[in-house]
Design a protein around this motif. Structure first.
Motif, PDB file in Angstrom:
ATOM      1  N   SER A 245       0.900  -1.319  -0.085  1.00 17.01           N
ATOM      2  CA  SER A 245      -0.116   0.031   0.022  1.00 17.01           C
ATOM      3  C   SER A 245       0.860   1.409   0.052  1.00 17.01           C
ATOM      4  CB  SER A 245      -0.940  -0.053   1.265  1.00 17.01           C
ATOM      5  OG  SER A 245      -0.173   0.011   2.335  1.00 17.01           O
ATOM      6  N   ILE A 246       1.969   1.123   0.610  1.00 16.96           N
ATOM      7  CA  ILE A 246       2.722   2.340   0.839  1.00 16.96           C
ATOM      8  C   ILE A 246       3.674   2.727  -0.530  1.00 16.96           C
ATOM      9  CG2 ILE A 246       5.189   3.229   1.643  1.00 16.96           C
ATOM     10  CD1 ILE A 246       4.240   1.734   4.318  1.00 16.96           C
ATOM     11  N   LEU A 263      -1.510  11.715   0.874  1.00 13.06           N
ATOM     12  CA  LEU A 263      -0.613  12.067   1.554  1.00 13.06           C
ATOM     13  C   LEU A 263      -1.141  11.639   3.241  1.00 13.06           C
ATOM     14  CD1 LEU A 263       0.862  15.461   0.332  1.00 13.06           C
ATOM     15  CD2 LEU A 263       2.227  13.290   0.651  1.00 13.06           C
ATOM     16  N   ILE A 264      -2.239  11.976   3.400  1.00 20.04           N
ATOM     17  CA  ILE A 264      -2.828  11.340   4.853  1.00 20.04           C
ATOM     18  C   ILE A 264      -2.782   9.974   4.966  1.00 20.04           C
ATOM     19  CG2 ILE A 264      -4.693  11.342   6.128  1.00 20.04           C
ATOM     20  CD1 ILE A 264      -3.624  13.715   6.879  1.00 20.04           C
ATOM     21  N   MET A 265      -3.214   9.253   3.802  1.00 25.36           N
ATOM     22  CA  MET A 265      -3.243   7.852   3.991  1.00 25.36           C
ATOM     23  C   MET A 265      -1.954   7.203   3.778  1.00 25.36           C
ATOM     24  SD  MET A 265      -6.531   7.303   4.173  1.00 25.36           S
ATOM     25  CE  MET A 265      -6.161   5.168   3.643  1.00 25.36           C
ATOM     26  N   LEU A 266      -1.023   7.731   3.317  1.00 28.33           N
ATOM     27  CA  LEU A 266       0.448   7.387   3.327  1.00 28.33           C
ATOM     28  C   LEU A 266       0.898   7.503   4.744  1.00 28.33           C
ATOM     29  CD1 LEU A 266       3.169   6.466   1.880  1.00 28.33           C
ATOM     30  CD2 LEU A 266       3.342   8.798   1.491  1.00 28.33           C
ATOM     31  N   GLY A 267       0.699   8.553   5.339  1.00 24.92           N
ATOM     32  CA  GLY A 267       1.069   8.822   6.762  1.00 24.92           C
ATOM     33  C   GLY A 267       0.486   7.547   7.758  1.00 24.92           C
ATOM     34  N   HIS A 268      -0.745   7.465   7.450  1.00 25.10           N
ATOM     35  CA  HIS A 268      -1.378   6.418   8.272  1.00 25.10           C
ATOM     36  C   HIS A 268      -0.988   5.070   8.154  1.00 25.10           C
ATOM     37  CE1 HIS A 268      -4.113   9.314   9.295  1.00 25.10           C
ATOM     38  NE2 HIS A 268      -5.250   9.129   8.641  1.00 25.10           N
ATOM     39  N   ALA A 269      -0.219   4.927   6.938  1.00 24.48           N
ATOM     40  CA  ALA A 269       0.261   3.447   6.829  1.00 24.48           C
ATOM     41  C   ALA A 269       1.677   3.523   7.225  1.00 24.48           C
ATOM     42  CB  ALA A 269       0.416   3.223   5.100  1.00 24.48           C
ATOM     43  N   TYR A 270       2.440   4.693   7.155  1.00 25.22           N
ATOM     44  CA  TYR A 270       3.559   4.410   7.839  1.00 25.22           C
ATOM     45  C   TYR A 270       3.468   4.419   9.281  1.00 25.22           C
ATOM     46  CZ  TYR A 270       6.370   6.061   3.804  1.00 25.22           C
ATOM     47  OH  TYR A 270       7.131   5.753   2.390  1.00 25.22           O
ATOM     48  N   LYS A 271       2.518   5.319   9.961  1.00 24.24           N
ATOM     49  CA  LYS A 271       2.447   5.051  11.454  1.00 24.24           C
ATOM     50  C   LYS A 271       2.109   3.711  11.739  1.00 24.24           C
ATOM     51  CE  LYS A 271      -1.132   6.433  14.885  1.00 24.24           C
ATOM     52  NZ  LYS A 271      -2.389   7.378  15.159  1.00 24.24           N
TER      53      LYS A 271
END
Length: 651
Positions: A245-246, A263-271
């Motif tokens: 997903s990232i 960008l928000i979804m990417l941040g959530h995936a990283y978190k």
């Protein structure tokens, strides 16, 4: 009057109406329209913000917002129109303007897609255009009536079938919605919007692998469509393929580098995977790409480990006060500012912002504490010792026992949010014999299905229906739970479901999964209640945005847990958060002993365990035990009277 262009006279009438009915959707909408025609865009936008605070999903409000931004701020206009068609795809004016704006920005594919939507909806029967609008306006009964009447005349009309499926989703009758969309795709396999809806329904039914298959099929048909790329990324996350997903989010950002939503979804995936540095970078860029984007700042605050600078706090305050800030951005910013001022030890300012954020969020909801109270009391009335003893003999038969012995054993961690359930999950997941999963919705979905179709005002079938279910039905529900949750497991003999709200369904769990282990994650009511109050949840937990509602919910929880301990003695282990923090090693031994697990040193070093964590405590459980947050609520004690009055005698 609007047709005669008598805008000032119309405005006088709507203003008079709003003095008596300040939340009237039509009066607010027409007021905004009048202001726009009178070339008063700031007044129009202010009125629209008020309208969205009362009716946050009213698509025409966003369309009108787009009209106001159309000539002065193309980026804001595009965002408003996109939100409008996301809520109601039949808004032709929004699609027309999007087509022009996209083309002016050089986004040819998006412009062509918008024009295709103009052509599609322009050719659609007016009845179905009305159905789409009625669904958005929450007039679902009327929408269903028109849609079913239309389908009687044209039973294979695929758009009508898709809309009826959308109505089924509104009713939470997901099996009907799934069947309708399957039928729709049978008649027209190239109906991509229906397939995208199918992905979403499969996701809601926790059929994530099937949802991913359908998303991949969509992407293969139209590889450049960002919606389908996002669907693949989102469903990859759902099945635990976070690296995949990232990679997809980053690929989309190569095409759309300033897309704040991606960008928000990417941040959530990283978190989720514990990559905090990259999560912070993604959230910061999302905030930079979209003015007043509250979700970016709340996402930073929700890391729990991020500290805002003085300049960032001042900027957030300016955004929060700006008249053009959207309703949802405003409450996201308020929660973020509450966290920022709490970290800075300015507790008065912190509570002011927490209170503002909660008040705004509560406006969106229709939570009724009395309904939850009635549901909990129904559990107490129905789930008696007699109900469980009737099932006990059947579950002790040799063939039943052998099946239970051969399958993974679930561990349910229940309680209230912010009570330490993620910590307990991380401890147990650090054991070699236990798979951690997530807050699984399966039990709550089953309870909803047992309740039957209908609105909140119709008679409830659940939990009364539990006494009517056969042994075979109960066994099948248990088997289905084990099968449906397989996608989250890695083959260990135990696995965790940490959905906190399952405390309301322990009777159902006992009947379908009598070998299940149940852990009650308990925390001091004031500490827990305040921690809930300052948390903006991604979804659900509607009780959490008012101190009195939190206090009533905590009382329901304690009363119901007392009942479960009475009718199912020895079934549930209460783990008090404060005891876990102050006497950690002894409590870990106690937890493992109750679960029948041998001690492993890794459970003490839980913070070293590498796994995805999707809750608000994701960063906190990647650190050693600390006691600093146990009495944080005392800094706010003078403001917590409504909560204290309801829970002060509880433990």
């Amino acid at each position: 009057m609007l047709q005669k262009k008598q805008f000032s006279n119309a405005l006088a009438i709507t203003s008079s109406l709003l003095t008596r009915y300040p939340d009237n959707i039509d009066a607010l909408y027409l007021t905004a329209v009048c202001h726009r025609y009178l070339q008063q865009p700031q007044l129009a936008l202010s009125t629209l913000n008020t309208l969205k605070s009362y009716h946050p999903n009213y698509a025409r409000a966003y369309q009108e917002e787009g009209h106001n931004y159309r000539l002065s701020n193309s980026r804001s206009a595009i965002a408003a129109y996109e939100k409008a068609v996301q809520l109601n795809a039949a808004l032709i004016a929004s699609w027309k303007n999007l087509s022009e704006l996209y083309r002016a920005e050089g986004q040819e594919w998006s412009a062509d897609h918008a024009q295709n939507q103009v052509d599609y909806w322009s050719s659609m029967p007016q009845a179905l255009v009305s159905v789409s609008s009625l669904i958005n306006e929450d007039n679902v009964i009327k929408a269903e009536e028109i849609c079913r009447f239309f389908l009687k005349k044209q039973p294979k009309h695929t758009e009508a079938m898709r809309l009826l499926a959308a109505i089924g989703v509104k009713h939470k009758v997901l099996d009907d919605a799934e069947f309708l969309l399957e039928s729709c795709l049978h008649f027209d396999p190239e109906f991509h919007q229906a397939r995208l809806d199918y992905v979403n329904v499969l996701h809601k039914r926790q059929r994530y692998e099937q949802a991913l298959e359908q998303a991949l099929l969509l992407r293969s048909k139209s590889p450049d469509d960002v919606r389908y790329q996002m669907a693949v990324a989102n469903e990859s996350q759902a099945v635990g393929e976070f690296n995949q997903s990232i990679a997809i989010y980053n690929s989309i950002l190569e095409q759309l580098p300033d897309n704040s939503g991606v960008l928000i979804m990417l941040g959530h995936a990283y978190k989720t995977v514990g990559d905090t540095d990259n999560a912070v970078a993604a959230y910061r860029k999302a905030g930079a790409c979209q003015v007043n984007f509250g979700d970016a700042y709340w996402s930073l605050a929700n890391l729990k480990t991020y500290h805002f600078s003085t300049d960032e706090i001042a900027m957030m305050q300016r955004h929060e006060q700006a008249p053009t800030t959207a309703f949802e951005d405003r409450f996201h910013l308020s929660f973020a500012l509450g966290k920022a001022f709490e970290d800075a030890s300015d507790y008065s300012q912190a509570f002011s912002y927490y209170a503002k954020g909660n008040a705004l969020k509560k406006q969106q909801l229709r939570y009724q504490a009395a309904r939850v109270d009635a549901e909990c009391k129904a559990q107490i009335e129905v789930c008696t010792p007699a109900l469980f003893s009737k099932q006990a003999d059947t579950h002790s038969l040799p063939n039943t026992l052998s099946k239970q012995d051969s399958r993974p054993r679930p561990i349910f961690i229940v309680g209230l949010p912010r009570a330490g359930s993620t910590l307990l999950e991380q401890i147990l997941s650090s054991h070699s014999m236990v798979d951690g999963t997530m807050e699984l919705p399966n039990i709550m979905s089953l309870a909803h299905r047992l309740n039957g179709r209908g609105g909140n005002d119709r008679p409830k079938r659940y939990p009364q229906v539990l006494a009517e279910l056969s042994t075979e039905q109960l066994a099948k529900f248990g088997d289905d739970f084990i099968k449906d949750t397989e996608v989250y497991r890695q083959g260990a003999p135990y696995f965790i479901d940490k959905m906190p709200n399952n405390f309301r369904h322990i009777g159902l769990i006992q009947l379908i999964l009598p070998d299940a282990i149940i852990i009650d994650a308990r925390r001091d009511p004031m500490s827990c209640g305040f921690s809930i109050f300052k948390q903006l949840f991604a979804e659900g937990q509607e009780f959490s945005y008012n101190l009195e509602d939190i206090g009533k919910y905590y009382n329901n929880y304690v009363e119901l847990m007392d009942h479960w301990n009475t009718v199912l003695p020895g079934k549930i282990l209460k783990m008090q958060y404060e005891a876990v923090v102050t006497d950690f090693e002894e409590q870990v031994h106690r937890l493992l002993d109750f679960c029948g697990l041998p001690f492993e040193e890794g459970c003490l070093d839980f913070y070293k365990t590498k796994r995805s964590v999707r809750t608000a405590s994701a960063e906190q459980v990647r650190q050693p035990i600390y006691q600093s947050g146990m009495q944080q609520w005392k800094h706010f004690e003078s403001d917590l009277g409504p909560l204290s009055a309801l829970v002060s005698t509880l433990k």
